[in-house]
Write an enzyme that holds these catalytic residues in place. Structure first.
Site, short mmCIF file in Angstrom:
data_model
loop_
_atom_site.label_atom_id
_atom_site.label_comp_id
_atom_site.label_asym_id
_atom_site.label_seq_id
_atom_site.Cartn_x
_atom_site.Cartn_y
_atom_site.Cartn_z
N GLU A 1 -53.66 22.38 25.79
CA GLU A 1 -52.39 23.17 25.16
C GLU A 1 -52.29 24.30 26.15
OE1 GLU A 1 -54.26 26.14 24.73
OE2 GLU A 1 -56.30 24.88 24.98
N GLU B 1 -56.03 24.18 28.54
CA GLU B 1 -55.25 23.32 29.13
C GLU B 1 -55.62 21.65 29.04
OE1 GLU B 1 -54.65 24.21 33.46
OE2 GLU B 1 -54.13 26.40 32.94
#
Length: 348
Positions: free
Chosen positions: A174, A317
């Site tokens: 994310e 991430e």
């Protein structure tokens, strides 16, 4: 996607027969039984999910849901919304942290614009934006029910497309401003605990920022008076489009029989959300690591899952999930090519 359609979704249990076949292969290798511990169980789980004892995870990807959160307006992030667009652009160029790690791990990065605040589209991203960032949950629910359900559906559709393209293993990631605040708020509501028990420093908050973050979450819990079982309401009220999209990815993994690796605390919140919405999807999840965020351990315990790594990771991430790819490759080299007890006995 409607709330009624979501409730009607059903998942199959992974194939027990294939799990036993993989275990039989492990037990036949010339090594101590269960000598590779949790890794043997993960490989067996992958076999059960994919329906074969011939394990192939060579085509894999990390799906990175990118979205901004209105609560970031309250000063709980080091950077403004523009940073999300900048880093998303770096992902596309291959220079972001997750991009470099995925390159090393021979994995693809699939960045999805599900709710970046910047209106201008970033070329190279998968364009699935629901809205340009959520609302500030201090004053009103972050999303409408329709927006949350649409984000879940996007996650499911992304997995379906991955299945059609031949991917056999997915990781979750994310990106977005304010998402450790949304995930902490959701964790507190889903677990039925206080803000103090789940709030962490996120992306290096100052003492004042940390205190402000806790106050906002406590205020939200008092304002909205959640019940633990109100999963969808919790998601749409204090969650984010990235979390909703990742919940859809986990549901999609179960529907399309692709194992999905949980990343850090935000991904873990999405995983628990998915399990609460569609019971049984946790059987298709693989936990990668224990984030240093306080909520992470409690979320994984609630799911009954045990992370492989404990290295105080907090990058996000999907980087922690990607770290599991080369570890699994190494373990599979033993599964695929080691001498068996039968080989040794025949040479005596």
């Amino acid at each position: 996607m409607t709330k009624e359609a979501l409730k009607e979704l059903k998942t199959d249990m992974p194939d027990t027969e294939q799990r036993q076949r993989v275990k039989a292969v492990w037990d036949g290798i010339a090594k101590p039984v269960n000598g590779l511990g949790q890794f043997e169980a993960i490989v067996a789980q992958i076999g059960a999910i994919t329906g074969t004892s011939d394990i192939d995870i060579s085509k894999r990807a990390v799906i990175v849901m990118c979205a901004d959160n209105g609560i970031a307006e309250e000063g709980i992030s080091h950077f403004g919304y523009e940073m999300t667009a900048i880093i998303a652009g770096e992902m596309v160029k291959g220079t972001a942290s997750v991009s470099r790690m995925a390159l090393s791990a021979r994995a693809d990065v699939l960045p999805v614009n599900i709710g970046i605040h910047q209106e201008e589209e970033i070329r190279g991203m998968i364009q699935q934006r629901v809205v340009c960032g959520t609302k500030n949950f201090r004053f009103e629910p972050a999303m409408s029910e329709e927006e949350a359900l649409r984000a879940i559906e996007i996650g499911m559709e992304t997995v379906k497309e991955c299945k059609e393209k031949g991917y056999t293993l997915l990781a979750t990631g994310e990106l977005g401003m304010g998402n450790t605040t949304t995930s902490s708020a959701m964790a507190a509501a889903l677990l039925g605990c206080s803000a103090e028990e789940v709030v962490g420093i996120g992306a290096g908050l100052s003492r004042e920022g940390f205190q402000r973050k806790g106050e906002l979450i406590k205020e939200a819990l008092e304002k909205y008076r959640f019940k633990k079982e109100e999963t969808l309401r919790i998601l749409e009220t204090v969650g984010g489009l990235d979390i909703a999209g990742l919940a859809g990815v986990f549901i999609g993994g179960a529907l399309y029989h692709i194992p999905v690796i949980i990343d850090g605390v935000i991904s873990a919140v999405a995983a628990l959300t998915a399990e609460r919405l569609v019971p049984g999807v946790k059987e298709y999840m693989i936990p990668s690591h224990l984030s240093k965020e306080p909520a992470a351990k409690r979320l994984l315990e609630e799911l009954g899952l045990h992370p492989v790594l404990d290295a105080s990771l907090a990058l996000g991430e999907g980087t922690g999930a990607v770290l599991l790819f080369p570890l699994l490759d190494t373990v599979l080299s033993v599964y695929e090519g080691s001498s068996t007890f039968d080989d040794i006995n025949s040479s005596l």
